[in-house]
Design an enzyme around this catalytic site. Structure first.
Site, PDB file in Angstrom:
ATOM      1  N   ARG A 107     -54.606  -6.303  -1.046  1.00  0.00           N
ATOM      2  CA  ARG A 107     -53.472  -5.965  -1.917  1.00  0.00           C
ATOM      3  C   ARG A 107     -53.936  -6.038  -3.364  1.00  0.00           C
ATOM      4  O   ARG A 107     -54.541  -7.039  -3.763  1.00  0.00           O
ATOM      5  CB  ARG A 107     -52.319  -6.938  -1.680  1.00  0.00           C
ATOM      6  CG  ARG A 107     -51.122  -6.591  -2.539  1.00  0.00           C
ATOM      7  CD  ARG A 107     -49.956  -7.484  -2.255  1.00  0.00           C
ATOM      8  NE  ARG A 107     -50.143  -8.799  -2.833  1.00  0.00           N
ATOM      9  CZ  ARG A 107     -49.230  -9.768  -2.752  1.00  0.00           C
ATOM     10  NH1 ARG A 107     -48.105  -9.556  -2.097  1.00  0.00           N
ATOM     11  NH2 ARG A 107     -49.442 -10.938  -3.302  1.00  0.00           N
ATOM     12  N   CYS A 115     -45.547  -8.773   6.287  1.00  0.00           N
ATOM     13  CA  CYS A 115     -46.533  -9.779   5.869  1.00  0.00           C
ATOM     14  C   CYS A 115     -45.907 -10.943   5.100  1.00  0.00           C
ATOM     15  O   CYS A 115     -46.614 -11.821   4.623  1.00  0.00           O
ATOM     16  CB  CYS A 115     -47.654  -9.134   5.054  1.00  0.00           C
ATOM     17  SG  CYS A 115     -47.074  -8.399   3.530  1.00  0.00           S
ATOM     18  N   ARG A 151     -54.197 -11.621  -0.600  1.00  0.00           N
ATOM     19  CA  ARG A 151     -53.590 -11.742  -1.939  1.00  0.00           C
ATOM     20  C   ARG A 151     -54.722 -11.987  -2.933  1.00  0.00           C
ATOM     21  O   ARG A 151     -55.326 -13.057  -2.905  1.00  0.00           O
ATOM     22  CB  ARG A 151     -52.651 -12.943  -2.000  1.00  0.00           C
ATOM     23  CG  ARG A 151     -51.349 -12.799  -1.240  1.00  0.00           C
ATOM     24  CD  ARG A 151     -50.514 -14.057  -1.459  1.00  0.00           C
ATOM     25  NE  ARG A 151     -49.161 -13.927  -0.995  1.00  0.00           N
ATOM     26  CZ  ARG A 151     -48.729 -14.380   0.173  1.00  0.00           C
ATOM     27  NH1 ARG A 151     -49.558 -14.997   0.997  1.00  0.00           N
ATOM     28  NH2 ARG A 151     -47.473 -14.238   0.512  1.00  0.00           N
ATOM     29  N   ARG A 168     -36.643 -17.059  -5.161  1.00  0.00           N
ATOM     30  CA  ARG A 168     -37.381 -17.663  -4.042  1.00  0.00           C
ATOM     31  C   ARG A 168     -38.026 -18.992  -4.387  1.00  0.00           C
ATOM     32  O   ARG A 168     -38.468 -19.707  -3.490  1.00  0.00           O
ATOM     33  CB  ARG A 168     -38.446 -16.679  -3.511  1.00  0.00           C
ATOM     34  CG  ARG A 168     -39.502 -16.328  -4.516  1.00  0.00           C
ATOM     35  CD  ARG A 168     -40.392 -15.196  -4.037  1.00  0.00           C
ATOM     36  NE  ARG A 168     -41.653 -15.682  -3.477  1.00  0.00           N
ATOM     37  CZ  ARG A 168     -42.672 -14.881  -3.183  1.00  0.00           C
ATOM     38  NH1 ARG A 168     -42.559 -13.571  -3.348  1.00  0.00           N
ATOM     39  NH2 ARG A 168     -43.779 -15.374  -2.704  1.00  0.00           N
ATOM     40  N   GLU A 192     -40.764  -4.325  -0.629  1.00  0.00           N
ATOM     41  CA  GLU A 192     -40.234  -5.667  -0.937  1.00  0.00           C
ATOM     42  C   GLU A 192     -39.137  -5.606  -1.989  1.00  0.00           C
ATOM     43  O   GLU A 192     -38.660  -6.641  -2.459  1.00  0.00           O
ATOM     44  CB  GLU A 192     -41.365  -6.601  -1.386  1.00  0.00           C
ATOM     45  CG  GLU A 192     -42.286  -6.031  -2.443  1.00  0.00           C
ATOM     46  CD  GLU A 192     -43.485  -6.941  -2.745  1.00  0.00           C
ATOM     47  OE1 GLU A 192     -43.501  -8.107  -2.333  1.00  0.00           O
ATOM     48  OE2 GLU A 192     -44.413  -6.462  -3.428  1.00  0.00           O
ATOM     49  N   HIS A 209     -50.705 -25.286  -6.750  1.00  0.00           N
ATOM     50  CA  HIS A 209     -52.087 -25.435  -6.285  1.00  0.00           C
ATOM     51  C   HIS A 209     -52.169 -26.499  -5.201  1.00  0.00           C
ATOM     52  O   HIS A 209     -52.923 -26.389  -4.243  1.00  0.00           O
ATOM     53  CB  HIS A 209     -52.981 -25.902  -7.439  1.00  0.00           C
ATOM     54  CG  HIS A 209     -53.372 -24.804  -8.354  1.00  0.00           C
ATOM     55  ND1 HIS A 209     -53.012 -24.761  -9.669  1.00  0.00           N
ATOM     56  CD2 HIS A 209     -54.105 -23.695  -8.118  1.00  0.00           C
ATOM     57  CE1 HIS A 209     -53.502 -23.667 -10.215  1.00  0.00           C
ATOM     58  NE2 HIS A 209     -54.175 -23.008  -9.305  1.00  0.00           N
ATOM     59  N   ASN A 234     -40.685 -12.123   1.676  1.00  0.00           N
ATOM     60  CA  ASN A 234     -40.454 -13.184   0.673  1.00  0.00           C
ATOM     61  C   ASN A 234     -39.687 -12.612  -0.513  1.00  0.00           C
ATOM     62  O   ASN A 234     -38.735 -13.212  -1.008  1.00  0.00           O
ATOM     63  CB  ASN A 234     -41.775 -13.765   0.161  1.00  0.00           C
ATOM     64  CG  ASN A 234     -42.623 -14.318   1.281  1.00  0.00           C
ATOM     65  OD1 ASN A 234     -42.127 -14.569   2.368  1.00  0.00           O
ATOM     66  ND2 ASN A 234     -43.910 -14.490   1.038  1.00  0.00           N
ATOM     67  N   ASP A 235     -40.123 -11.452  -0.959  1.00  0.00           N
ATOM     68  CA  ASP A 235     -39.448 -10.823  -2.090  1.00  0.00           C
ATOM     69  C   ASP A 235     -38.235 -10.017  -1.654  1.00  0.00           C
ATOM     70  O   ASP A 235     -37.239  -9.970  -2.359  1.00  0.00           O
ATOM     71  CB  ASP A 235     -40.423  -9.934  -2.865  1.00  0.00           C
ATOM     72  CG  ASP A 235     -41.277 -10.758  -3.808  1.00  0.00           C
ATOM     73  OD1 ASP A 235     -40.708 -11.616  -4.513  1.00  0.00           O
ATOM     74  OD2 ASP A 235     -42.501 -10.589  -3.824  1.00  0.00           O
TER      75      ASP A 235
HETATM   76  C1  PEP Z   1     -43.765 -11.021   0.103  1.00  0.00           C
HETATM   77  O1  PEP Z   1     -43.155 -10.807  -0.939  1.00  0.00           O
HETATM   78  O2  PEP Z   1     -43.225 -11.220   1.187  1.00  0.00           O
HETATM   79  C2  PEP Z   1     -45.239 -11.098   0.100  1.00  0.00           C
HETATM   80  C3  PEP Z   1     -45.917 -11.130   1.227  1.00  0.00           C
HETATM   81  O3  PEP Z   1     -45.874 -11.166  -1.087  1.00  0.00           O
HETATM   82  P1  PEP Z   1     -45.883 -12.450  -2.066  1.00  0.00           P
HETATM   83  O4  PEP Z   1     -45.362 -13.611  -1.287  1.00  0.00           O
HETATM   84  O5  PEP Z   1     -47.285 -12.598  -2.485  1.00  0.00           O
HETATM   85  O6  PEP Z   1     -44.955 -12.014  -3.154  1.00  0.00           O
HETATM   86 MG    MG Z   2     -44.118 -10.090  -2.718  1.00  0.00          MG
END
Ligand code: PEP
Ligand code: MG
Length: 590
Positions: free
Chosen positions: A344, A514, A308, A477, A443, A201, A466-467
């Protein structure tokens, strides 16, 4: 000219969670919850101790409500929601009964009784491997510090609200959400913590308050004193303690260049995002809260590429009601029309757990009940969210995106739920966009491998790097121990992204990115060369990226991407990308 210190300069690297550079005299806040003296009391003092607790509870409650009100006024209701959880923790009857029992039966002061009970909870939460749960320890600590301070009737326990005169940078072992929101009041220009992650947070609030911040420094030098000069470099995740004159000059120069750059970037507002040889791209923004819309508009993003929804949903149960969700989505849809918003559906799971599931942690939450899996299993709640999104689509361009897709069956089942919801709304005579576009997040490597099949089911793809990086390279991650292995330029990652974009285009749908990597300036030549149609990033990155893209030629980026096919190491790919980026827009790579 800034005054310099005569002490030795120390540089430490952590994770930059909020971009920008700032410096100033630092204050060092209390390392953690301070243990009160273990004081024995007599039986006749018990009632007095209980009365002290009651008074402190009232004072603490009033302070939390006051803070909550202030934050709600300044930042909006969503940011203030966390303090509802603080009020519940403060009044938790299991904790308070145990405190009273220790005071009465063991004849201990109420301060010590309270500390010993709360400390036990905090310690057990800290042992849990799940980072989201670990973060909850911060909330309990926040409440406990406040209550203990009120019990003592003294201000000796320093917090952000009582920083030393003249200090502007905050250094702490950890910061609580209420510390972070108090920062704007206390004129804090930057902060750094020893622990923390970008999903906390605290990090989320730092970004929305625009305060440069670095977390996970692991240590703050022992010889540092209150008032020592500290530089926070939120761009590179570096903190410099007692900088030399030369370093300070370097940062003054960097800051001047940054200001000048920000000034010239303003000329790009209202212009399309286009390469030097005419290839047009879409540049949109990622948001978590409605309050960020102001920043999205001021940075001239072309709509929202990733909303998100789980962050506001996790705050309070009432946020989950259809009307609340609808209000949120409607505001975003109206504000971003005609570009529109990609909402999403919930991506709960992994490091974002529902409070009611916290008691039954999974051994491997990132490979567990997450995203679309959870939504499909809780179809009633899923349809409430779909109803809210569909209703919002009558107020401005809205698209729906499903997260964590690993198979064709999942996307088909999600679309079935969407169809049922559409029929429900039709029967009720409620307006919505009947042709609402549906997208899949790519992802998970299995989704990449079946991208041709998935593309036939949806209107667009958005790659969640990211994933995708985490699952392709088996690197958690949020685990800073293996963070050095988390490589966006790993050849397997680049190949996965290439495959996804090509599959999308073979099937005449568009493809965006994204994840955080969408905003890495050095990777822009790769995204252009691969033919990515849309990039969605934190709004503060938008104009920089529009600038970068305007300096690149699609033809040379394609050549680069061809060359990368023959390269087997992340380091070499990174080097080649940086070379192109450095030639095209050196002024951006501060
Ligand atoms: C990602 O996985 O890149 C993504 C944009 O979603 P989050 O970071 O919310 O998992
Ligand atoms: Mg993700």
């Amino acid at each position: 000219m800034i005054e310099t210190a005569k002490k030795t300069e120390t540089r430490l690297d952590g994770i930059g969670v909020s971009p920008g550079v700032s410096w100033g005299p630092a204050d060092i806040l209390g390392k953690s919850l301070e243990e009160p003296e273990n004081v024995a009391i007599s039986r006749t003092q018990v009632e007095e101790e209980k009365a002290r607790l009651s008074l402190a509870l009232v004072a603490t409650r009033d302070q939390i409500i006051e803070l909550q009100q202030e934050i709600a006024d300044a930042e909006g209701e969503n940011h203030a929601g966390i303090f509802d959880a603080h009020l519940l923790l403060l009044e938790d009857s299991t904790v308070l009964n145990e405190v009273l029992r220790i005071c009465e039966t063991q004849l201990k002061s109420i301060d010590w009784a309270y500390f010993s009970v709360v400390k036990r909870y905090i310690d057990s939460l800290r042992k849990i491997s799940d980072p989201y749960l670990r973060e909850r320890a911060v909330d309990i600590e926040d409440v406990a510090k406040r209550l203990l301070k009120n019990l003592r009737w003294s201000a000796e326990n320093k917090d952000v609200g009582s920083m030393s005169e003249g200090t502007e940078i905050v250094l702490a072992h950890n910061l609580t959400p209420s510390d972070t929101v108090t920062m704007t009041r206390a004129n804090v220009r930057g902060f750094a913590t020893e622990v923390g992650s970008s999903t906390s947070h605290t990090a989320i609030m730092a970004r929305s308050l625009n305060i440069p911040a670095v977390v996970a420094l692991h240590r703050i030098p022992d010889d540092l004193r209150v008032g020592d000069l500290v530089i926070i470099d939120g761009y590179h995740g570096t903190v410099i303690f007692n900088p030399t004159e030369e370093t300070l000059r370097e940062y003054e120069e960097l800051s001047r260049r940054d200001d000048a750059l920000v000034e010239s970037l303003q000329t790009l507002k209202g212009k399309p995002t286009v390469t030097a040889d005419g290839k047009v791209m879409t540049l949109s923004a990622n948001i978590e809260f409605v309050e960020e819309l102001r920043e999205v508009a001021s940075q001239d993003a072309e709509g929202i590429g990733l909303y998100r929804t789980e962050f506001f949903y996790l705050r309070e149960k009432k946020e989950r009601e259809e009307e609340n969700q609808f209000e949120n989505y409607r505001k975003v849809a109206e504000a971003t029309d005609p570009h529109g918003v990609i909402v999403r559906t919930l991506d709960i799971g992994g490091d974002k757990l529902l409070p009611e599931l916290v008691e039954h942690p999974e051994p491997n939450p990132f490979l567990g009940w997450r995203g679309i899996r959870l939504s499909l299993d809780r179809s009633h709640e899923f349809r409430i969210q779909l109803r809210a999104i569909l209703r919002a689509s009558a107020f401005g361009k809205t698209r729906i995106m499903f997260p964590f897709i690993s198979s064709v069956e999942e996307i088909q089942r999600a679309k079935d739920q969407l169809e049922i919801t559409k029929r429900e709304l039709e029967a009720e005579g409620i307006a919505f966009d009947r042709d609402i576009e549906v997208g899949a997040m790519i992802e998970i490597p299995s989704a990449v491998m079946i991208a041709d099949h998935l593309a036939k089911e949806v209107d667009f793809f958005s790659i969640g790097t990211n994933d995708l990086i985490q699952y392709t390279t088996a690197v958690d991650r949020v685990n800073d121990r293996v963070a050095h292995l988390y490589e966006p330029t790993h050849p397997a990652v680049i190949a996965m992204i290439r495959e996804t974009v090509e599959a999308a285009h073979r099937n005449q749908i568009w493809c965006g990115i994204c994840g955080e990597a969408a905003g890495y300036l050095s990777l822009m030549p790769v995204w252009v060369g691969l033919g990515v149609d849309e990039l969605s990033v934190g709004s503060s990155q938008v104009l920089r990226m529009r600038w970068a893209i305007s300096k690149l030629k699609e033809s040379s980026c394609r050549e680069l991407v061809e060359k990368l096919k023959g390269i087997g190491t992340a380091g070499e790919i990174r080097r080649l990308c940086e070379e192109v980026a450095d030639q095209a827009y050196p002024e951006l790579l501060l």
